[in-house]
Motif scaffolding. Structure first.
Motif, mmCIF file in Angstrom:
data_model
loop_
_atom_site.group_PDB
_atom_site.id
_atom_site.type_symbol
_atom_site.label_atom_id
_atom_site.label_comp_id
_atom_site.label_asym_id
_atom_site.label_seq_id
_atom_site.Cartn_x
_atom_site.Cartn_y
_atom_site.Cartn_z
ATOM 1 N N GLU A 6 0.837 -1.202 0.000
ATOM 2 C CA GLU A 6 0.000 0.000 0.000
ATOM 3 C C GLU A 6 0.875 1.257 0.000
ATOM 4 O O GLU A 6 2.020 1.235 0.454
ATOM 5 C CB GLU A 6 -0.905 0.058 1.242
ATOM 6 C CG GLU A 6 -1.804 -1.124 1.451
ATOM 7 C CD GLU A 6 -1.313 -2.044 2.535
ATOM 8 O OE1 GLU A 6 -2.139 -2.733 3.164
ATOM 9 O OE2 GLU A 6 -0.081 -2.070 2.755
ATOM 10 N N LEU A 20 -5.430 6.247 -1.603
ATOM 11 C CA LEU A 20 -4.591 5.096 -1.281
ATOM 12 C C LEU A 20 -4.442 4.220 -2.516
ATOM 13 O O LEU A 20 -5.384 4.068 -3.300
ATOM 14 C CB LEU A 20 -5.211 4.282 -0.147
ATOM 15 C CG LEU A 20 -5.523 5.021 1.154
ATOM 16 C CD1 LEU A 20 -6.058 4.042 2.190
ATOM 17 C CD2 LEU A 20 -4.308 5.753 1.669
ATOM 18 N N CYS A 22 -2.732 0.369 -3.935
ATOM 19 C CA CYS A 22 -2.238 -0.952 -3.547
ATOM 20 C C CYS A 22 -1.864 -1.694 -4.817
ATOM 21 O O CYS A 22 -2.678 -1.793 -5.742
ATOM 22 C CB CYS A 22 -3.311 -1.715 -2.774
ATOM 23 S SG CYS A 22 -2.908 -3.430 -2.395
ATOM 24 N N TRP A 36 -10.354 -2.785 0.863
ATOM 25 C CA TRP A 36 -9.650 -1.970 1.845
ATOM 26 C C TRP A 36 -10.340 -2.144 3.192
ATOM 27 O O TRP A 36 -11.580 -2.067 3.284
ATOM 28 C CB TRP A 36 -9.659 -0.494 1.446
ATOM 29 C CG TRP A 36 -8.793 -0.183 0.276
ATOM 30 C CD1 TRP A 36 -9.151 -0.118 -1.037
ATOM 31 C CD2 TRP A 36 -7.386 0.098 0.323
ATOM 32 N NE1 TRP A 36 -8.063 0.184 -1.813
ATOM 33 C CE2 TRP A 36 -6.976 0.329 -1.005
ATOM 34 C CE3 TRP A 36 -6.445 0.185 1.341
ATOM 35 C CZ2 TRP A 36 -5.649 0.637 -1.344
ATOM 36 C CZ3 TRP A 36 -5.135 0.495 1.013
ATOM 37 C CH2 TRP A 36 -4.747 0.715 -0.306
ATOM 38 N N CYS A 95 -4.790 -3.131 2.635
ATOM 39 C CA CYS A 95 -5.264 -3.687 1.367
ATOM 40 C C CYS A 95 -5.433 -5.191 1.532
ATOM 41 O O CYS A 95 -4.619 -5.857 2.189
ATOM 42 C CB CYS A 95 -4.240 -3.390 0.281
ATOM 43 S SG CYS A 95 -4.675 -3.992 -1.360
ATOM 44 N N THR A 113 -1.163 1.172 5.894
ATOM 45 C CA THR A 113 -0.709 2.553 5.739
ATOM 46 C C THR A 113 -1.558 3.435 6.656
ATOM 47 O O THR A 113 -2.774 3.284 6.725
ATOM 48 C CB THR A 113 -0.784 3.007 4.265
ATOM 49 O OG1 THR A 113 -0.233 4.321 4.141
ATOM 50 C CG2 THR A 113 -2.217 3.030 3.747
#
Length: 119
Positions: A6, A20, A22, A36, A95, A113
């Motif tokens: 991620e 975000l 991934c 997520w 992720c 993250t």
């Protein structure tokens, strides 16, 4: 085996946005669902959003209308666009890749993250 990495977390003010990303180590064609999740210290990990290989999406009620999940199969990527962020969105975001093969279920996780929303 699927490795997930991620990126895109950070610190943002209330009302701000983050995206975000991934990346998966193998083709997403064989991955049934990408998603997520988020988890706060001492709490259970909860689903934020998911997307199937066919593009069907699912969202937690708390993020509907603010977050959008998408995937790019050609790049083995899944994204989470987060808008109008709130302090309660502060969490570690993970992720996830779910794969079903020959009757067996496989779940893979990224390292997480941090997303922090300041008031």
């Amino acid at each position: 085996q699927v490795q997930l990495v991620e990126s895109g977390g950070g610190l943002v003010q209330t009302g701000g946005s983050l995206r975000l990303s991934c990346v998966a180590s193998r083709s997403q064609i064989s991955i049934n669902v990408m998603g997520w999740y988020r988890q706060a210290p001492g709490k259970q990990r909860e689903l934020v959003a998911s997307i199937t290989s066919g593009g069907f999406t699912n969202y937690a009620d708390s993020v509907k209308g603010r977050f959008t999940i998408s995937r790019d199969n050609a790049k083995n990527m899944v994204y989470l666009q987060m808008n109008n962020l709130k302090p309660e969105d502060t969490d570690v975001y993970y992720c996830n890749a779910f794969r079903r093969s020959f009757g067996r279920d496989y779940n893979y996780w990224g390292q997480g993250t941090q997303v922090t929303v300041s008031s």
